[in-house]
Design a protein around this motif. Sequence first.
Motif, PDB file in Angstrom:
ATOM      1  N   GLY A  91      58.106  41.867  39.946  1.00 26.61           N
ATOM      2  CA  GLY A  91      57.261  42.735  39.998  1.00 26.61           C
ATOM      3  C   GLY A  91      58.042  44.306  40.113  1.00 26.61           C
ATOM      4  N   ASN A  92      57.136  45.511  40.278  1.00 25.41           N
ATOM      5  CA  ASN A  92      58.087  46.822  40.426  1.00 25.41           C
ATOM      6  C   ASN A  92      58.452  46.877  41.785  1.00 25.41           C
ATOM      7  N   TYR A  93      59.787  47.499  41.787  1.00 21.32           N
ATOM      8  CA  TYR A  93      60.278  47.719  43.109  1.00 21.32           C
ATOM      9  C   TYR A  93      60.198  49.222  43.655  1.00 21.32           C
ATOM     10  N   SER A  94      60.246  49.506  44.749  1.00 20.63           N
ATOM     11  CA  SER A  94      60.714  50.796  45.135  1.00 20.63           C
ATOM     12  C   SER A  94      62.140  50.602  45.302  1.00 20.63           C
ATOM     13  N   LYS A  95      62.666  51.997  45.123  1.00 24.40           N
ATOM     14  CA  LYS A  95      64.110  52.155  45.438  1.00 24.40           C
ATOM     15  C   LYS A  95      64.561  51.525  46.675  1.00 24.40           C
TER      16      LYS A  95
ATOM     17  N   SER B 116      55.160  50.478  35.201  1.00 22.82           N
ATOM     18  CA  SER B 116      54.345  49.546  35.981  1.00 22.82           C
ATOM     19  C   SER B 116      54.848  48.190  35.806  1.00 22.82           C
ATOM     20  N   HIS B 117      54.030  47.174  36.701  1.00 23.77           N
ATOM     21  CA  HIS B 117      54.590  46.048  36.662  1.00 23.77           C
ATOM     22  C   HIS B 117      54.023  45.037  35.398  1.00 23.77           C
ATOM     23  N   ALA B 118      52.616  45.496  35.091  1.00 25.18           N
ATOM     24  CA  ALA B 118      51.991  44.982  33.973  1.00 25.18           C
ATOM     25  C   ALA B 118      52.875  45.469  32.670  1.00 25.18           C
ATOM     26  N   LEU B 119      53.439  46.289  32.555  1.00 27.61           N
ATOM     27  CA  LEU B 119      54.242  46.736  31.393  1.00 27.61           C
ATOM     28  C   LEU B 119      55.698  46.371  31.169  1.00 27.61           C
ATOM     29  N   MET B 120      56.102  45.927  32.671  1.00 31.76           N
ATOM     30  CA  MET B 120      57.422  45.277  32.713  1.00 31.76           C
ATOM     31  C   MET B 120      57.401  43.670  32.342  1.00 31.76           C
ATOM     32  N   LYS B 121      56.105  43.250  32.628  1.00 32.27           N
ATOM     33  CA  LYS B 121      55.828  41.834  32.456  1.00 32.27           C
ATOM     34  C   LYS B 121      55.698  41.629  30.859  1.00 32.27           C
ATOM     35  N   ARG B 122      55.139  42.606  30.152  1.00 34.99           N
ATOM     36  CA  ARG B 122      55.078  42.586  28.954  1.00 34.99           C
ATOM     37  C   ARG B 122      56.285  42.499  28.140  1.00 34.99           C
ATOM     38  N   VAL B 123      57.024  43.678  28.448  1.00 38.29           N
ATOM     39  CA  VAL B 123      58.479  43.960  27.869  1.00 38.29           C
ATOM     40  C   VAL B 123      59.555  42.741  28.162  1.00 38.29           C
ATOM     41  N   SER B 124      59.363  42.282  29.274  1.00 39.81           N
ATOM     42  CA  SER B 124      60.288  40.915  29.667  1.00 39.81           C
ATOM     43  C   SER B 124      60.257  39.900  28.707  1.00 39.81           C
TER      44      SER B 124
ATOM     45  N   ALA C  95      70.099  45.902  33.310  1.00 38.90           N
ATOM     46  CA  ALA C  95      69.294  47.207  33.085  1.00 38.90           C
ATOM     47  C   ALA C  95      67.904  46.953  33.227  1.00 38.90           C
ATOM     48  N   ILE C  96      67.244  45.773  33.080  1.00 41.89           N
ATOM     49  CA  ILE C  96      65.784  45.249  33.395  1.00 41.89           C
ATOM     50  C   ILE C  96      65.348  45.814  34.643  1.00 41.89           C
ATOM     51  N   PRO C  97      66.022  45.230  35.778  1.00 40.75           N
ATOM     52  CA  PRO C  97      65.405  45.608  37.002  1.00 40.75           C
ATOM     53  C   PRO C  97      65.333  46.860  37.569  1.00 40.75           C
ATOM     54  N   PHE C  98      66.186  47.924  37.165  1.00 39.72           N
ATOM     55  CA  PHE C  98      66.311  49.163  37.148  1.00 39.72           C
ATOM     56  C   PHE C  98      65.116  49.870  36.651  1.00 39.72           C
ATOM     57  N   LEU C  99      64.723  49.430  35.428  1.00 36.56           N
ATOM     58  CA  LEU C  99      63.560  50.009  34.707  1.00 36.56           C
ATOM     59  C   LEU C  99      62.172  49.869  35.358  1.00 36.56           C
ATOM     60  N   SER C 100      62.131  48.711  36.030  1.00 35.16           N
ATOM     61  CA  SER C 100      61.151  48.685  37.055  1.00 35.16           C
ATOM     62  C   SER C 100      60.657  49.425  37.923  1.00 35.16           C
ATOM     63  N   PHE C 101      61.682  50.284  38.198  1.00 31.33           N
ATOM     64  CA  PHE C 101      61.446  51.565  39.152  1.00 31.33           C
ATOM     65  C   PHE C 101      60.542  52.572  38.797  1.00 31.33           C
ATOM     66  N   TYR C 102      60.537  52.757  37.356  1.00 26.37           N
ATOM     67  CA  TYR C 102      59.763  53.956  36.661  1.00 26.37           C
ATOM     68  C   TYR C 102      58.540  53.399  35.799  1.00 26.37           C
TER      69      TYR C 102
END
Length: 132
Positions: free
Chosen positions: A34-38, A101-109, A92-99
């Motif tokens: 999921g998306n992380y906070s820093k 949404s989780h749904a977008l990162m799931k699709r991109v991954s 680089a992928i986990p750091f993109l999840s800071f910025y």
Amino acid sequence: LEKNSLGTVFTIIVPLLIMFLIVLASIMQASILGNYSKKDFNWNGYSVSVGNLAAVLAYRFVIEAVSPDVGYLTLSDTLYVFVLGCTVLSLAIPFLSFYFSHALMKRVSLLLVILLNLLLIFIIYYSFFIKV
């Protein structure tokens, strides 16, 4: 005379493919967590990518010792550059999840995993059948 064997091929290519599978697993892990906070970043999941980067960089010395000294890129060199690029991408992928949404990162991954698999198939096909 040196005997031709598959041992050299397995010494070079199979570990690179295993490292590529670790890259794919770390990309998928970033999308699942999921998306992380820093502040709440999961360094345990990120350590897989960092360890794989160290393994890929160290494996270059094995390739240097085993591969022939030629003036062009061999299949092992091409696969090495591809796996190294994928490893940097997985860092680089986990750091993109800071910025994002989780749904977008799931699709991109998921899209990245599919595209990287297709690219690996193309590289191997090109190296064996087209580039002669």
